[in-house]
Scaffold this active site. Structure first.
Site, PDB file in Angstrom:
ATOM      1  N   TYR A 194      45.612  46.669  35.552  1.00 37.96           N
ATOM      2  CA  TYR A 194      46.042  45.271  35.655  1.00 37.96           C
ATOM      3  C   TYR A 194      47.434  45.226  36.281  1.00 37.96           C
ATOM      4  O   TYR A 194      48.454  45.418  35.630  1.00 37.96           O
ATOM      5  CB  TYR A 194      46.044  44.583  34.285  1.00 37.96           C
ATOM      6  N   HIS A 206      37.540  52.604  31.403  1.00 36.08           N
ATOM      7  CA  HIS A 206      37.322  51.264  31.962  1.00 36.08           C
ATOM      8  C   HIS A 206      35.925  51.121  32.561  1.00 36.08           C
ATOM      9  O   HIS A 206      35.268  50.093  32.379  1.00 36.08           O
ATOM     10  CB  HIS A 206      38.398  50.992  33.026  1.00 36.08           C
ATOM     11  N   SER A 264      36.018  38.388  28.738  1.00 37.31           N
ATOM     12  CA  SER A 264      35.673  37.095  29.351  1.00 37.31           C
ATOM     13  C   SER A 264      34.841  36.235  28.387  1.00 37.31           C
ATOM     14  O   SER A 264      33.791  35.694  28.753  1.00 37.31           O
ATOM     15  CB  SER A 264      34.933  37.283  30.687  1.00 37.31           C
TER      16      SER A 264
HETATM   17  N1  LIG Z   1      36.962  45.662  30.461  1.00 34.69           N
HETATM   18  C1  LIG Z   1      36.855  44.936  31.542  1.00 34.69           C
HETATM   19  O1  LIG Z   1      36.310  45.358  32.550  1.00 34.69           O
HETATM   20  C2  LIG Z   1      37.449  43.551  31.544  1.00 34.69           C
HETATM   21  C3  LIG Z   1      37.105  42.634  32.545  1.00 34.69           C
HETATM   22  C4  LIG Z   1      37.668  41.357  32.501  1.00 34.69           C
HETATM   23  C5  LIG Z   1      38.551  41.023  31.483  1.00 34.69           C
HETATM   24  N2  LIG Z   1      38.870  41.942  30.540  1.00 34.69           N
HETATM   25  C6  LIG Z   1      39.796  41.621  29.423  1.00 34.69           C
HETATM   26  O2  LIG Z   1      39.308  40.467  28.751  1.00 34.69           O
HETATM   27  C7  LIG Z   1      40.324  39.481  28.689  1.00 34.69           C
HETATM   28  C8  LIG Z   1      39.726  38.089  28.700  1.00 34.69           C
HETATM   29  O3  LIG Z   1      38.835  37.906  29.777  1.00 34.69           O
HETATM   30  P1  LIG Z   1      39.122  36.958  31.014  1.00 34.69           P
HETATM   31  O4  LIG Z   1      40.575  36.684  31.117  1.00 34.69           O
HETATM   32  O5  LIG Z   1      38.415  37.553  32.169  1.00 34.69           O
HETATM   33  O6  LIG Z   1      38.320  35.631  30.690  1.00 34.69           O
HETATM   34  P2  LIG Z   1      38.321  34.516  29.548  1.00 34.69           P
HETATM   35  O7  LIG Z   1      39.157  34.913  28.418  1.00 34.69           O
HETATM   36  O8  LIG Z   1      36.895  34.201  29.357  1.00 34.69           O
HETATM   37  O9  LIG Z   1      38.973  33.266  30.332  1.00 34.69           O
HETATM   38  C9  LIG Z   1      40.278  33.278  30.804  1.00 34.69           C
HETATM   39  C10 LIG Z   1      40.459  32.050  31.690  1.00 34.69           C
HETATM   40  O10 LIG Z   1      40.215  30.876  30.924  1.00 34.69           O
HETATM   41  C11 LIG Z   1      41.331  29.998  30.957  1.00 34.69           C
HETATM   42  N3  LIG Z   1      41.460  29.483  29.580  1.00 34.69           N
HETATM   43  C12 LIG Z   1      41.737  30.199  28.454  1.00 34.69           C
HETATM   44  N4  LIG Z   1      41.716  29.410  27.367  1.00 34.69           N
HETATM   45  C13 LIG Z   1      41.419  28.172  27.805  1.00 34.69           C
HETATM   46  C14 LIG Z   1      41.251  26.935  27.137  1.00 34.69           C
HETATM   47  N5  LIG Z   1      41.371  26.809  25.818  1.00 34.69           N
HETATM   48  N6  LIG Z   1      40.934  25.835  27.903  1.00 34.69           N
HETATM   49  C15 LIG Z   1      40.802  25.939  29.248  1.00 34.69           C
HETATM   50  N7  LIG Z   1      40.953  27.096  29.920  1.00 34.69           N
HETATM   51  C16 LIG Z   1      41.258  28.217  29.205  1.00 34.69           C
HETATM   52  C17 LIG Z   1      42.490  30.837  31.424  1.00 34.69           C
HETATM   53  O11 LIG Z   1      43.356  30.076  32.238  1.00 34.69           O
HETATM   54  P3  LIG Z   1      44.908  29.822  31.839  1.00 34.69           P
HETATM   55  O12 LIG Z   1      45.596  31.127  31.926  1.00 34.69           O
HETATM   56  O13 LIG Z   1      45.321  28.854  32.891  1.00 34.69           O
HETATM   57  O14 LIG Z   1      44.859  29.248  30.452  1.00 34.69           O
HETATM   58  C18 LIG Z   1      41.813  31.919  32.267  1.00 34.69           C
HETATM   59  O15 LIG Z   1      41.678  31.505  33.602  1.00 34.69           O
HETATM   60  C19 LIG Z   1      41.213  39.799  29.899  1.00 34.69           C
HETATM   61  O16 LIG Z   1      42.497  39.256  29.752  1.00 34.69           O
HETATM   62  C20 LIG Z   1      41.205  41.305  29.894  1.00 34.69           C
HETATM   63  O17 LIG Z   1      42.165  41.794  28.972  1.00 34.69           O
HETATM   64  C21 LIG Z   1      38.320  43.194  30.558  1.00 34.69           C
END
Ligand SMILES: NC(=O)c1ccc[n+]([C@@H]2O[C@H](COP(=O)([O-])OP(=O)(O)OC[C@H]3O[C@@H](n4cnc5c(N)ncnc54)[C@H](OP(=O)(O)O)[C@@H]3O)[C@@H](O)[C@H]2O)c1
Length: 327
Positions: A57, A123, A202
């Site tokens: 990241y 990962h 996500s």
């Molecule tokens: N292992 C892997 O391969 C992998 C892949 C992807 C992600 N991850 C991990 O999983 C974590 C979470 O996944 P993600 O960030 O992909 O997706 P997520 O948590 O499903 O969604 C994040 C998105 O939603 C928005 N958001 C969050 N809360 C909200 C709310 N209450 N209302 C409206 N919008 C909201 C955020 O925007 P704002 O910032 O503008 O609020 C951001 O754009 C990542 O941070 C990472 O650490 C791991």
């Protein structure tokens, strides 16, 4: 904040963690450092003890941010990070050679300003390195005290079984939410059998399930969602029915769609710990409230029945990245 334990491990964490990726990577420009540090401190104050990052990241910027922000709270929190990409750069392909795993561990420890990584995930599975060698290397790092627990991400069941036989896996981190339920087929039963915890990434469908994104939303040119088929204009339009369902349940429960999306995940198994990501304090507060959402058997049945009639449009990854998952 409620706590949960990841599988049969002794790793106890807040029932919701904080996904930190979006503070530095993936969804447009990185957040301002001061604001990001404020958000991380607020998360600690609100009882979050589980922080998710990866060397990829940035690369590196997100670990550096966590190192700076969380060093004063180090003893109270669990930091999870990840190895497995060539030079830490996810665009260059996978690399889980033992020497690389060791190098990442040393460098991550420095960036995170700590002497141990609580949870060290692979990962993505590296088809060129036997799983026994990967698990064996992490086992050595655990024996040396540099790593406390082993995790995997988007691994298939065969790889999970092979790894677990060498070094018990504490947690699998893979995508799971109301619009990606594939893990229910083989993954969740395997994890339950082996006593491995599950960390859905996500969990808000990269923001879509919250209702904050519609067919008119435009993303920054560096935003990963521009190349995700599920985020094409047509797919967003078609998939709005899932948001409508969440909105309807949310109204009944006096909650928000994001809270229902997270509450639904928490209700699936007691060893599931979602890690929603946000860069905004008010959304952090909103998301953390999801631990108090009570979904009854009847609520869950209603969601299940409605969701089973919805066909989600668009792949969750473009083809070149799809090849990396489920191996
Ligand atoms: N292992 C892997 O391969 C992998 C892949 C992807 C992600 N991850 C991990 O999983 C974590 C979470 O996944 P993600 O960030 O992909 O997706 P997520 O948590 O499903 O969604 C994040 C998105 O939603 C928005 N958001 C969050 N809360 C909200 C709310 N209450 N209302 C409206 N919008 C909201 C955020 O925007 P704002 O910032 O503008 O609020 C951001 O754009 C990542 O941070 C990472 O650490 C791991």
């Amino acid at each position: 904040m409620k706590k949960r334990t990841l599988g049969n491990s002794d790793l106890e964490v807040s029932a919701l963690g904080l996904g930190c990726m979006g503070l530095s990577f993936g969804y447009g420009p990185a957040a301002d450092t001061k604001d990001a540090i404020k958000l991380l401190h607020a998360a600690v104050e609100k009882g979050v003890t589980f922080f998710d990052t990866a060397e990829a990241y940035g690369p590196f910027a997100n670990e550096e941010l966590l190192g700076e922000a969380l060093a004063p709270y180090r003893d109270q929190i669990v930091i999870a990070t990840k190895f497995g990409f060539k030079d830490g750069d996810s665009s260059k392909g996978v690399d889980s050679r033992p020497e690389r795993i060791r190098q990442v561990a040393e460098e991550s420890l420095k960036r995170l300003k700590t002497d141990h990584i609580d949870l060290f995930y692979q990962h993505r599975v590296d088809p060129n390195v036997p799983m026994e060698d990967v698990a064996g290397t992490v086992k050595e790092l655990i024996q040396e005290g540099k790593v406390k627990h082993f995790g995997m991400s988007e691994a298939g069941v065969l790889s999970i079984r092979k790894a677990h036989a060498v070094q018990p896996v504490a947690a699998l981190q893979s995508e799971y939410s109301l619009w990606w339920r594939d893990p229910e087929n083989e993954i969740l039963p395997t994890l339950e059998e082996l006593g491995i915890g599950f960390v859905p990434f996500s969990p808000l469908g990269k923001g879509f399930l919250t209702g904050a994104i519609n067919e008119n939303t435009t993303f920054d040119k560096t935003d990963f969602r521009n190349i995700v088929p599920r985020f094409s204009t047509e797919a967003r339009l078609a998939n709005q029915v899932m948001v409508d369902l969440l909105t309807r349940i949310a109204q009944e429960k006096q909650a928000t769609p994001a809270q229902i999306a997270l509450g639904w995940l928490l209700a699936q198994k007691p060893w599931i710990v979602p890690i929603p990501g946000t860069t905004k304090l008010h959304r952090l507060e909103e998301n953390l409230e999801a631990v108090n959402i009570e979904l009854s058997a009847n609520d869950l049945k209603q969601i299940e029945e409605a969701a089973s009639k919805i066909r989600i449009e668009g792949a969750r990854y473009p083809e070149h990245l799809q090849k990396r998952v489920g191996n």
